[in-house]
Design an enzyme around this catalytic site. Structure first.
Site, PDB file in Angstrom:
ATOM      1  N   GLN A 104       0.878  -1.041  -0.033  1.00  0.00           N
ATOM      2  CA  GLN A 104       0.067  -0.048  -0.004  1.00  0.00           C
ATOM      3  C   GLN A 104       0.945   1.244  -0.026  1.00  0.00           C
ATOM      4  OE1 GLN A 104      -3.477  -0.741   2.803  1.00  0.00           O
ATOM      5  NE2 GLN A 104      -1.875  -1.932   3.441  1.00  0.00           N
ATOM      6  N   ASN A 105       2.004   1.101   0.089  1.00  0.00           N
ATOM      7  CA  ASN A 105       3.124   2.175   0.320  1.00  0.00           C
ATOM      8  C   ASN A 105       3.216   2.831  -1.254  1.00  0.00           C
ATOM      9  OD1 ASN A 105       3.174   1.666   2.796  1.00  0.00           O
ATOM     10  ND2 ASN A 105       4.966   0.626   3.011  1.00  0.00           N
ATOM     11  N   HIS A 122      -1.602   1.435  -4.151  1.00  0.00           N
ATOM     12  CA  HIS A 122      -1.989   3.014  -4.077  1.00  0.00           C
ATOM     13  C   HIS A 122      -1.350   3.751  -5.079  1.00  0.00           C
ATOM     14  CE1 HIS A 122      -4.036   1.671  -0.240  1.00  0.00           C
ATOM     15  NE2 HIS A 122      -4.719   1.419  -0.856  1.00  0.00           N
ATOM     16  N   CYS A 129       0.548  11.342 -13.557  1.00  0.00           N
ATOM     17  CA  CYS A 129      -0.241  10.720 -14.684  1.00  0.00           C
ATOM     18  C   CYS A 129      -1.334  11.752 -15.183  1.00  0.00           C
ATOM     19  CB  CYS A 129      -0.774   9.387 -14.293  1.00  0.00           C
ATOM     20  SG  CYS A 129      -1.960   9.796 -12.948  1.00  0.00           S
ATOM     21  N   CYS A 130      -1.718  11.522 -16.368  1.00  0.00           N
ATOM     22  CA  CYS A 130      -2.951  12.347 -16.922  1.00  0.00           C
ATOM     23  C   CYS A 130      -4.119  12.329 -15.892  1.00  0.00           C
ATOM     24  CB  CYS A 130      -3.100  11.947 -18.255  1.00  0.00           C
ATOM     25  SG  CYS A 130      -4.612  13.199 -18.812  1.00  0.00           S
ATOM     26  N   CYS A 151      -2.785  15.467 -23.906  1.00  0.00           N
ATOM     27  CA  CYS A 151      -4.204  15.797 -24.173  1.00  0.00           C
ATOM     28  C   CYS A 151      -4.796  17.097 -23.644  1.00  0.00           C
ATOM     29  CB  CYS A 151      -5.169  14.528 -23.569  1.00  0.00           C
ATOM     30  SG  CYS A 151      -5.542  14.749 -21.823  1.00  0.00           S
ATOM     31  N   THR A 189       0.508  -2.949   8.625  1.00  0.00           N
ATOM     32  CA  THR A 189      -0.971  -2.189   8.075  1.00  0.00           C
ATOM     33  C   THR A 189      -1.768  -2.151   9.097  1.00  0.00           C
ATOM     34  OG1 THR A 189      -2.455  -2.144   6.365  1.00  0.00           O
ATOM     35  CG2 THR A 189      -1.221  -4.082   6.656  1.00  0.00           C
TER      36      THR A 189
HETATM   37  P1  NAD Z   1      -1.599   3.228   8.633  1.00  0.00           P
HETATM   38  O1  NAD Z   1      -0.795   4.498   8.809  1.00  0.00           O
HETATM   39  O2  NAD Z   1      -3.007   3.237   8.603  1.00  0.00           O
HETATM   40  O3  NAD Z   1      -1.234   2.191   9.795  1.00  0.00           O
HETATM   41  C1  NAD Z   1       0.394   1.663   9.868  1.00  0.00           C
HETATM   42  C2  NAD Z   1       0.436   0.525  10.785  1.00  0.00           C
HETATM   43  O4  NAD Z   1       1.486   0.226  11.136  1.00  0.00           O
HETATM   44  C3  NAD Z   1      -0.381   0.507  12.435  1.00  0.00           C
HETATM   45  O5  NAD Z   1      -1.139  -0.530  12.562  1.00  0.00           O
HETATM   46  C4  NAD Z   1       1.046   0.522  13.111  1.00  0.00           C
HETATM   47  O6  NAD Z   1       0.710  -0.032  14.312  1.00  0.00           O
HETATM   48  C5  NAD Z   1       1.819  -0.151  12.319  1.00  0.00           C
HETATM   49  N1  NAD Z   1       3.253  -0.110  12.529  1.00  0.00           N
HETATM   50  C6  NAD Z   1       4.061   1.079  12.775  1.00  0.00           C
HETATM   51  N2  NAD Z   1       5.149   0.915  12.860  1.00  0.00           N
HETATM   52  C7  NAD Z   1       5.456  -0.422  12.814  1.00  0.00           C
HETATM   53  C8  NAD Z   1       6.479  -1.028  12.688  1.00  0.00           C
HETATM   54  N3  NAD Z   1       7.721  -0.549  12.977  1.00  0.00           N
HETATM   55  N4  NAD Z   1       6.381  -2.390  12.466  1.00  0.00           N
HETATM   56  C9  NAD Z   1       5.390  -2.958  12.422  1.00  0.00           C
HETATM   57  N5  NAD Z   1       4.007  -2.224  12.369  1.00  0.00           N
HETATM   58  C10 NAD Z   1       4.280  -0.833  12.465  1.00  0.00           C
HETATM   59  O7  NAD Z   1      -0.879   2.611   7.247  1.00  0.00           O
HETATM   60  P2  NAD Z   1      -1.524   1.620   6.290  1.00  0.00           P
HETATM   61  O8  NAD Z   1      -2.120   0.406   6.986  1.00  0.00           O
HETATM   62  O9  NAD Z   1      -0.552   1.343   5.313  1.00  0.00           O
HETATM   63  O10 NAD Z   1      -2.536   2.628   5.397  1.00  0.00           O
HETATM   64  C11 NAD Z   1      -2.638   2.509   4.278  1.00  0.00           C
HETATM   65  C12 NAD Z   1      -2.571   3.889   3.614  1.00  0.00           C
HETATM   66  O11 NAD Z   1      -1.156   4.590   4.181  1.00  0.00           O
HETATM   67  C13 NAD Z   1      -2.132   3.915   2.197  1.00  0.00           C
HETATM   68  O12 NAD Z   1      -3.069   4.449   1.338  1.00  0.00           O
HETATM   69  C14 NAD Z   1      -0.625   4.230   2.051  1.00  0.00           C
HETATM   70  O13 NAD Z   1      -0.566   4.661   0.810  1.00  0.00           O
HETATM   71  C15 NAD Z   1      -0.586   5.142   3.108  1.00  0.00           C
HETATM   72  N6  NAD Z   1       0.796   5.631   3.514  1.00  0.00           N
HETATM   73  C16 NAD Z   1       1.870   5.245   2.767  1.00  0.00           C
HETATM   74  C17 NAD Z   1       3.157   5.626   3.272  1.00  0.00           C
HETATM   75  C18 NAD Z   1       4.462   5.096   2.662  1.00  0.00           C
HETATM   76  O14 NAD Z   1       4.429   5.196   1.504  1.00  0.00           O
HETATM   77  N7  NAD Z   1       5.529   4.912   3.423  1.00  0.00           N
HETATM   78  C19 NAD Z   1       3.343   6.149   4.579  1.00  0.00           C
HETATM   79  C20 NAD Z   1       2.227   6.749   5.124  1.00  0.00           C
HETATM   80  C21 NAD Z   1       0.862   6.409   4.746  1.00  0.00           C
END
Ligand code: NAD
Length: 249
Positions: A104-105, A122, A129-130, A151, A189
């Site tokens: 999801q990152n 995500h 992108c467009c 476009c 997550t």
């Molecule tokens: P979230 O912020 O909702 O949850 C993060 C989770 O990680 C929590 O449950 C927390 O307890 C856990 N956590 C924190 N540190 C940890 C560690 N060291 N080891 C294990 N677990 C740990 O994030 P999510 O669930 O990924 O939510 C998804 C959304 O967050 C997506 O849309 C994503 O694009 C976005 N996001 C991405 C980034 C990135 O790309 N690095 C950063 C922030 C948010």
């Protein structure tokens, strides 16, 4: 180490034909990138997500949305993969052709660590992108155009915002991987962002052994076969070491 259920997880991985690892912001937290929901330094701490990460917000105030994403992009550019990303890349080598990474990152750290064929559910902050979906996509650098060169409509960061659907093709591939997985590991997550969160349930229902690693309990914790309270890098390092041993005893 026994609290990590390593003997059972190691055995399941070694007999698995297909393995999926689903990662979230927690995996990158140890690279210094805040998660979304952390009350101390979360990315949503001082900002309304609907203003900076939704299509409505973008249509209302594109400059603010670009600025917020550009600041995040610049912060991500300084981040380096941590042991968690590195271990996942090494697991892909230990289990050649068997391990699919779903993330999801939007930070690209899996690829920098050496993982291949990563499905970015995500999108990615490294691309624009467009906004009219004409097919134009390009790397996001300081010279990235605000108007689509193909476009003429507005471009936008190539990420999925609140209320938007995931890329159909990417999500179909992710679902297929989860339906076929023998083992699914969910790392860092919160399990509250749909539809990505549903992927873990899908794999569980389809019969995969499911392992969750998170610092705190999540909605998936009770369903997972093994729910491990640890940092993702700590668990993945231990798992990698266990897999490299000829046997665990
Ligand atoms: P979230 O912020 O909702 O949850 C993060 C989770 O990680 C929590 O449950 C927390 O307890 C856990 N956590 C924190 N540190 C940890 C560690 N060291 N080891 C294990 N677990 C740990 O994030 P999510 O669930 O990924 O939510 C998804 C959304 O967050 C997506 O849309 C994503 O694009 C976005 N996001 C991405 C980034 C990135 O790309 N690095 C950063 C922030 C948010």
């Amino acid at each position: 180490m026994s609290e990590f259920h390593l003997p059972e997880i190691r055995a399941a991985l070694l007999s698995a034909e297909r393995v999926v690892i689903l990662t979230g912001a927690g995996l990158s937290a140890e690279s210094g990138i805040p998660t979304f929901r952390d009350s101390r330094n979360g990315l949503w701490r001082n900002v309304d997500p609907m203003k900076v990460a939704s299509l409505q917000g973008f249509l209302k105030n594109p400059d603010e949305v670009w600025r917020w994403h550009d600041d995040l992009r610049k912060m991500l550019a300084t981040a380096k993969p941590n042991h968690g990303h590195e271990c996942i890349a090494q697991l892909q080598q230990l289990l050649p052709g068997q391990l699919q990474v779903l993330t999801q990152n939007i930070d690209g750290l899996h690829q920098i660590a050496g993982s291949s064929e990563v499905l970015e559910l995500h999108g990615s902050l490294s691309r624009i992108c467009c906004g009219n979906e004409c097919g134009f996509s390009s790397t996001w650098d300081d010279a990235a155009p605000r108007l689509c060169p193909e476009c003429g409509r507005q471009t936008r960061p190539s990420v999925v915002w609140f209320g938007e659907s995931l890329d159909e093709k990417v999500f179909a591939q992710a679902k297929r991987a989860c339906l076929r997985a023998d083992v699914l590991i969910v790392a860092g997550t919160s399990g509250v962002v749909q539809p990505a969160a549903g992927l873990a349930h899908l794999a569980k229902t389809a019969g995969a052994m499911t392992v969750e690693v998170n610092l705190t309990e999540t909605p998936f914790s009770r369903l997972a076969d093994h729910s491990i309270r640890a940092s993702s890098s700590e668990f993945l390092l231990s798992l990698g070491a266990a897999l490299r041993k000829p046997n665990l005893h």
